[in-house]
Design a protein around this motif. Structure first.
Motif, PDB file in Angstrom:
ATOM      1  N   UNK A  82       0.829  -1.211   0.000  1.00 57.82           N
ATOM      2  CA  UNK A  82       0.000   0.000   0.000  1.00 57.82           C
ATOM      3  C   UNK A  82       0.862   1.259   0.000  1.00 57.82           C
ATOM      4  N   UNK A  83       1.971   1.203   0.731  1.00 57.25           N
ATOM      5  CA  UNK A  83       2.878   2.356   0.749  1.00 57.25           C
ATOM      6  C   UNK A  83       3.431   2.589  -0.655  1.00 57.25           C
ATOM      7  N   UNK A  84       3.794   1.522  -1.337  1.00 59.85           N
ATOM      8  CA  UNK A  84       4.311   1.623  -2.702  1.00 59.85           C
ATOM      9  C   UNK A  84       3.245   2.185  -3.642  1.00 59.85           C
ATOM     10  N   UNK A  85       2.016   1.721  -3.488  1.00 57.78           N
ATOM     11  CA  UNK A  85       0.926   2.231  -4.339  1.00 57.78           C
ATOM     12  C   UNK A  85       0.709   3.717  -4.110  1.00 57.78           C
ATOM     13  N   UNK A  86       0.742   4.137  -2.861  1.00 57.87           N
ATOM     14  CA  UNK A  86       0.557   5.558  -2.566  1.00 57.87           C
ATOM     15  C   UNK A  86       1.717   6.383  -3.123  1.00 57.87           C
ATOM     16  N   UNK A  87       2.931   5.834  -3.100  1.00 56.89           N
ATOM     17  CA  UNK A  87       4.076   6.519  -3.705  1.00 56.89           C
ATOM     18  C   UNK A  87       3.880   6.672  -5.213  1.00 56.89           C
ATOM     19  N   UNK A  88       3.361   5.621  -5.838  1.00 55.60           N
ATOM     20  CA  UNK A  88       3.103   5.678  -7.282  1.00 55.60           C
ATOM     21  C   UNK A  88       2.016   6.699  -7.599  1.00 55.60           C
ATOM     22  N   UNK A  89       0.986   6.743  -6.762  1.00 59.92           N
ATOM     23  CA  UNK A  89      -0.082   7.735  -6.956  1.00 59.92           C
ATOM     24  C   UNK A  89       0.497   9.135  -6.810  1.00 59.92           C
ATOM     25  N   UNK A  90       1.327   9.331  -5.788  1.00 64.61           N
ATOM     26  CA  UNK A  90       1.961  10.634  -5.575  1.00 64.61           C
ATOM     27  C   UNK A  90       2.845  11.005  -6.765  1.00 64.61           C
ATOM     28  N   UNK A  91       3.591  10.033  -7.272  1.00 64.66           N
ATOM     29  CA  UNK A  91       4.456  10.258  -8.441  1.00 64.66           C
ATOM     30  C   UNK A  91       3.613  10.693  -9.648  1.00 64.66           C
ATOM     31  N   UNK A  92       2.487  10.004  -9.863  1.00 66.75           N
ATOM     32  CA  UNK A  92       1.603  10.354 -10.982  1.00 66.75           C
ATOM     33  C   UNK A  92       1.039  11.760 -10.797  1.00 66.75           C
ATOM     34  N   UNK A  93       0.664  12.100  -9.569  1.00 68.26           N
ATOM     35  CA  UNK A  93       0.104  13.427  -9.307  1.00 68.26           C
ATOM     36  C   UNK A  93       1.139  14.532  -9.552  1.00 68.26           C
ATOM     37  N   UNK A  94       2.395  14.262  -9.228  1.00 71.54           N
ATOM     38  CA  UNK A  94       3.438  15.271  -9.415  1.00 71.54           C
ATOM     39  C   UNK A  94       3.710  15.538 -10.900  1.00 71.54           C
ATOM     40  N   UNK A  95       3.382  14.590 -11.753  1.00 70.56           N
ATOM     41  CA  UNK A  95       3.581  14.765 -13.198  1.00 70.56           C
ATOM     42  C   UNK A  95       2.430  15.519 -13.860  1.00 70.56           C
ATOM     43  N   UNK A  96       1.332  15.679 -13.140  1.00 74.00           N
ATOM     44  CA  UNK A  96       0.156  16.339 -13.706  1.00 74.00           C
ATOM     45  C   UNK A  96       0.365  17.842 -13.834  1.00 74.00           C
ATOM     46  N   UNK A  97      -0.447  18.433 -14.686  1.00 72.81           N
ATOM     47  CA  UNK A  97      -0.501  19.891 -14.731  1.00 72.81           C
ATOM     48  C   UNK A  97      -0.995  20.366 -13.363  1.00 72.81           C
ATOM     49  N   UNK A  98      -0.533  21.514 -12.900  1.00 74.89           N
ATOM     50  CA  UNK A  98      -0.916  21.983 -11.557  1.00 74.89           C
ATOM     51  C   UNK A  98      -2.427  22.067 -11.338  1.00 74.89           C
ATOM     52  N   UNK A  99      -3.163  22.527 -12.352  1.00 76.69           N
ATOM     53  CA  UNK A  99      -4.614  22.661 -12.170  1.00 76.69           C
ATOM     54  C   UNK A  99      -5.296  21.292 -12.065  1.00 76.69           C
ATOM     55  N   UNK A 100      -4.786  20.290 -12.774  1.00 77.24           N
ATOM     56  CA  UNK A 100      -5.344  18.939 -12.688  1.00 77.24           C
ATOM     57  C   UNK A 100      -5.090  18.371 -11.292  1.00 77.24           C
ATOM     58  N   UNK A 101      -3.849  18.543 -10.812  1.00 77.61           N
ATOM     59  CA  UNK A 101      -3.476  18.039  -9.491  1.00 77.61           C
ATOM     60  C   UNK A 101      -4.313  18.719  -8.410  1.00 77.61           C
TER      61      UNK A 101
END
Length: 192
Positions: free
Chosen positions: A119-138
């Motif tokens: 679960x920690x790894x999944x949350x890290x991956x979600x965080x990684x994906x969010x950091x790649x988003x455009x700021x308004x999407x995030x």
């Protein structure tokens, strides 16, 4: 082994190519207006070709309707766009429920070392994906998922339409899904 193409099928394919060539600009304009961009035009045009090729004896059906062919093609394109939107909504619902599964796991399950690490790894991956988003999407995604704001509240806060907020959040969910799929981690009980 490939089946030989019949004369009717050849006539049908020629008619489809002629109709699409003749009405290409109008159909693409319609798709851009409906989707707010150019990203789906080629895919929808290809789907339109496939849909038309599945109609039995298309030349006979279109013989008396050539004057309304553009309307007919736009109507099919509209139905294809509706189908795509429904599929995207379904995918987003699946991802929403998957994220909620992680958030709402019972305390006893969280303390299991393997599951906790996963679960920690999944949350890290979600965080990684969010950091790649455009700021308004995030920001839209976090306001909805973390702060619990409704789409309407987010649209008021960001000064954009509710439809735009839906697109932002959908883009965030797609990015998260892609990141999780890319990680190729074991999917025990997890639907990305």
């Amino acid at each position: 082994m490939l089946k030989p193409v019949s004369v009717k099928q050849q006539a049908s394919h020629k008619l489809i190519e002629r109709l699409l060539a003749e009405h290409d600009m109008a159909i693409r304009r319609f798709i851009r207006i409906k989707t707010g961009g150019n990203q789906d035009c080629d895919d929808v045009m290809q789907d339109l070709y496939v849909r038309l090729s599945q109609i039995d004896d298309l030349p006979a059906r279109m013989a008396d309707r050539l004057d309304t062919a553009r309307s007919y093609l736009v109507q099919i394109a509209n139905h294809l766009l509706i189908d795509r939107a429904r599929r995207e909504i379904s995918r987003c619902r699946d991802l929403h429920s998957s994220i909620e599964t992680i958030e709402n796991e019972p305390a006893s399950a969280i303390h299991e070392p393997e599951r906790s690490l996963m679960n920690k790894r999944k949350l890290q991956l979600i965080d990684k994906a969010l950091m790649r988003l455009k700021p308004e999407h995030r920001k839209a995604f976090l306001l909805h998922r973390v702060e619990g704001l409704s789409y309407r509240q987010i649209s008021d806060q960001l000064a954009v339409s509710v439809s735009t907020i839906e697109k932002y959040i959908s883009a965030a969910l797609v990015a998260i899904r892609s990141e999780l799929a890319r990680s190729e981690m074991p999917q025990a009980g997890w639907k990305p």
